[in-house]
Design a protein around this motif. Sequence first.
Motif, short mmCIF file in Angstrom:
data_model
loop_
_atom_site.label_atom_id
_atom_site.label_comp_id
_atom_site.label_asym_id
_atom_site.label_seq_id
_atom_site.Cartn_x
_atom_site.Cartn_y
_atom_site.Cartn_z
N PRO A 44 0.77 -1.01 -0.03
CA PRO A 44 0.06 0.01 -0.12
C PRO A 44 0.91 1.19 -0.12
O PRO A 44 2.05 1.19 0.62
CB PRO A 44 -0.75 -0.14 1.32
CG PRO A 44 -0.54 -1.65 1.65
CD PRO A 44 0.67 -2.07 1.27
N GLY A 45 0.39 2.20 -0.63
CA GLY A 45 1.22 3.55 -0.84
C GLY A 45 2.40 3.48 -1.95
O GLY A 45 3.11 4.38 -1.80
N SER A 46 2.47 2.35 -2.69
CA SER A 46 3.35 2.29 -3.53
C SER A 46 3.05 3.33 -4.85
O SER A 46 1.95 3.47 -5.20
CB SER A 46 3.46 0.89 -4.24
OG SER A 46 4.00 -0.05 -3.22
N VAL A 61 -6.63 -1.39 -10.72
CA VAL A 61 -6.63 -2.68 -9.97
C VAL A 61 -6.45 -2.79 -8.32
O VAL A 61 -7.09 -3.53 -7.75
CB VAL A 61 -5.60 -3.59 -10.71
CG1 VAL A 61 -5.48 -4.66 -10.03
CG2 VAL A 61 -6.17 -4.08 -12.14
N ASN A 62 -5.45 -1.75 -8.07
CA ASN A 62 -5.16 -1.61 -6.55
C ASN A 62 -5.37 -0.28 -6.15
O ASN A 62 -4.85 0.64 -6.49
CB ASN A 62 -3.85 -2.15 -6.51
CG ASN A 62 -3.40 -2.17 -4.95
OD1 ASN A 62 -4.10 -1.58 -4.10
ND2 ASN A 62 -2.29 -3.02 -4.78
N SER A 63 -6.39 -0.14 -5.28
CA SER A 63 -7.01 1.12 -4.82
C SER A 63 -5.92 1.84 -3.78
O SER A 63 -5.91 2.80 -3.32
CB SER A 63 -8.29 1.11 -4.42
OG SER A 63 -8.36 0.27 -3.32
N GLN A 64 -5.01 0.85 -3.22
CA GLN A 64 -4.07 1.27 -2.46
C GLN A 64 -2.84 1.76 -2.64
O GLN A 64 -1.90 2.02 -2.09
CB GLN A 64 -3.77 0.09 -1.39
CG GLN A 64 -5.10 -0.55 -0.51
CD GLN A 64 -5.71 0.41 0.02
OE1 GLN A 64 -5.13 1.04 1.20
NE2 GLN A 64 -6.83 0.76 -0.30
N VAL A 65 -2.54 1.70 -4.19
CA VAL A 65 -1.14 2.33 -4.69
C VAL A 65 -1.69 3.45 -5.52
O VAL A 65 -2.79 3.54 -5.83
CB VAL A 65 -0.57 1.22 -5.55
CG1 VAL A 65 -0.50 -0.12 -4.43
CG2 VAL A 65 -1.57 0.84 -6.63
N ASN B 38 -7.52 8.55 2.90
CA ASN B 38 -6.90 7.30 3.22
C ASN B 38 -5.77 7.68 3.91
O ASN B 38 -4.59 7.74 3.47
CB ASN B 38 -6.72 6.29 2.21
CG ASN B 38 -6.07 5.09 2.53
OD1 ASN B 38 -5.51 4.99 3.65
ND2 ASN B 38 -6.31 4.17 1.71
N PRO B 39 -5.78 7.87 5.41
CA PRO B 39 -4.55 8.38 6.19
C PRO B 39 -3.16 7.32 5.97
O PRO B 39 -2.22 7.80 5.96
CB PRO B 39 -5.12 8.43 7.65
CG PRO B 39 -6.21 7.61 7.56
CD PRO B 39 -6.94 7.50 6.49
N ARG B 44 2.32 6.99 4.21
CA ARG B 44 3.23 6.25 3.30
C ARG B 44 3.64 6.99 2.19
O ARG B 44 4.94 6.58 1.65
CB ARG B 44 2.51 4.84 2.61
CG ARG B 44 2.17 3.89 3.51
CD ARG B 44 1.54 2.63 3.03
NE ARG B 44 0.95 1.63 3.96
CZ ARG B 44 1.99 0.70 4.55
NH1 ARG B 44 3.06 0.49 4.10
NH2 ARG B 44 1.34 0.03 5.31
N MET B 45 2.91 7.93 1.54
CA MET B 45 3.25 8.62 0.42
C MET B 45 4.45 9.78 0.96
O MET B 45 5.61 10.22 0.12
CB MET B 45 2.32 9.42 -0.30
CG MET B 45 1.52 8.64 -0.91
SD MET B 45 2.24 8.11 -2.49
CE MET B 45 1.31 6.82 -3.07
N ILE B 46 4.31 10.26 2.02
CA ILE B 46 5.19 11.57 2.70
C ILE B 46 6.64 11.23 2.49
O ILE B 46 7.45 12.12 2.10
CB ILE B 46 4.73 11.60 4.22
CG1 ILE B 46 3.45 12.12 4.09
CG2 ILE B 46 5.62 12.59 4.81
CD1 ILE B 46 2.95 13.15 3.44
#
Lengths: 452, 120
Positions: A44-46, A61-65, B38-39, B44-46
Motif C-alpha cells: 500500500p502506498g506504492s 486494479v489496486n486502490s491502495q497504490v 486514506n490516512p 506512506r506517500m510522505i
Amino acid sequence: MDHEAAQLEKQHVHDVYESTAPYFGDLQSKAWPRVRQFLQEQKPGSLIADIGCGTGKYLKVNSQVYALGCDYCGPLVEIARSRGCEVMVCDNLHLPFRDQGLDAIISIGVIHHFSTKQRRIRAIKEMARVLVPGGQLMIYVWAMEQKNRHFEKQDVLIPWNRALCSRLLSDPSQPGRKPCAHPERSHPYHPPCSVCSCSVCFKEQGHSQRSHSMDYEPLMAGTCCTGISKEGEEENGFYNTLGKSFRSWFFSRSLDESTLRKQIERVRPLKNTEGWANSTISIQPSRHSSLDLGHQEPLSTREQSLDEDVFVEASQKQLEWPRAPATRKHLRGDQQGEVRRNGDGNFLEDANTSENCVNEDDAEEGHPSASKILRRISALDSTDSNSEETIPVEEQQSGVLDSRAFMRYYHVFREGELYGLLKEHVAELHVLSSGNDHGNWCVIAEKKDNCD
Amino acid sequence: MKLLTHNLLSSHVRGVGSRGFPLRLQATEVRINPVEFNPDFVARMIPKVEWAALLEAADTVPKGPIEGYEHDEKFLRQMHHVLLEVDVLEGTLQCPESGRLFPISRGIPNMLLSDEETET
C-alpha cells in the motif's frame, strides 16, 4: 538505423493505435490475472507506473497504490483519463520521470512493438532507471511459440480490420459490451473486433462451453475448436484448410538491423510508404498444404519466394479457394448471429484461437488475426486484380485500405529471449521469475541496489 | 495532473539529466477533485515526496513533514488535499534547465519530445 526503426514503429504501431483508438472508447476489457496479482501484491502506498497503459485497464486494479498510466498514443490516454485515471503521454524510450522514483512498473504487451533489439533494451533500461532499488518490473511480450499457431519469423506485421469492428459497434443486436481487446502500450494496442466467422464454428453453435472472456485463454473455446480441427484434419476439411492458409498469412520478415537497412534501400522508390512496409513483408505459405483446392502447384511454387507481395497472395487465395465466396456470404449472413454470440464469447475467435492463437498486445485473449485476414480476403474479393502476376503494391494497397486493414508490427519473442535480454544487457535488473502466461513470455525483475 | 504526479516528473531533454527536475509548473486551470481520505496511504506517500519540488508547485504546503506526521490527522489531510485533490487541467511544465515547455491539456501532460530533442 534507429531512425528507420522509429519510422517503422510510427507507421506500424503508433499510427495504427492512433487510428484505431476511437474504437476502444466504449469497450472494456479485463486485466490478466497474473498482472492483477502483481499489482495487488504491491505494498500500500506504492508508486506504480503502467508504461504502455492504453486505456488504463490496469490502473484501478489496486486502490491502495498510486498508479500512473503512460502511453505514446494520445487518444488512448484521453480515454483512460475520461475513466478517471492519472495519465500522461510519453515515450517509453524517454520516460519523463526522475531517477528511482517508482516502486513498481508494468510493461504489458509493449516491448514487442520495438523493432530493434537495441530499442527494446533501451526501453527496459529506461524503466529500470526510474525504479527505486528493490522496485519491481513486470514485462509481458508475445511469445513466438504459441499453442495453436506458428510464427515463422519473429518480426511480423499483423493486420487488423477496422471495418468489421465498426460494424460490430453499431450493430444493434449486439448485447451490450462486446469484450474487445484494449490497446495498451507505450506503443501497443489491441485490435478490437474479435469477431470472425467460420462456417465450421457455426455448426458447432450448440457448444455451450464457450466461456471466452477476455481474461482467460479460451480453454473452453479451445475444446470446441480442437474438435473442429480434428474433424478438419481427418477429412482434410474446410476448417483445416482455412487454418493452414491463415498461417500463410502471417507474413513476416526479419527486421534485424542489417535486413531492415536492405529493405529500406530496396523500397525507396516507392512513394507510398505504407506500401513500403507491405512490400517488405514476406508470406509464409503453408508447408503442409492441405489446401486441397486444386491449385496446389502455384502455391508450392510461391512457397519458395519470401518476397511476394502479400496482396498478391490474397488474390491468389481467393482464386484457389472455391468456398471463399460461400464463406463470404455465410459471413455476412451470419454477422448478426456472430455478434450475438460474441456476447458470450467469440466464436470464430475461439476457433481461430486454437488454430492461430495470437495474443494481442497486452496479452489479451488471442485475437484471431486469422479471422481478420479472412475478412480482408472477403473485402478484397471485390477487386478485379486477381491474377498470379505481381500486382503493383499501390494497387493492392488501395484494396487494403478499402478493407481498412491496419498492420501492426510485432517482434515476437522466443522462449528465453526476454530473460536473456535482461540478463545480458540490463545489469541493473535482477530477474526474479519468468514464465509463460496466455501466450506471452513474462518476466518479473527487481532493480538492484547500488546501481544506476 | 495531480501534484503527486508532478513530483515524479522530470525533463528528459537531451543533456539536462538530473537538472531537469523539478519541472516548473504554471497552472492556468485547476480543479479540486474530492478524493477519499486514506490516512495510511498518505502517510506512506510522505517519505517519497521530494519536498522542495512540492513547495515550488504548491502554495499551501508545510515546509516539511512534521514529527509524528503519521498520526497527525490535520497534517495528513492537508497533504492529502495538496497531493491528491488538486488537479491541474491546463497549464505547462517547464524544464528548469532548457526552458522547454511541456503542455498539460485536459489534465494530461504531454511529455513527448520531438526527434531533434532526443538523442541521435
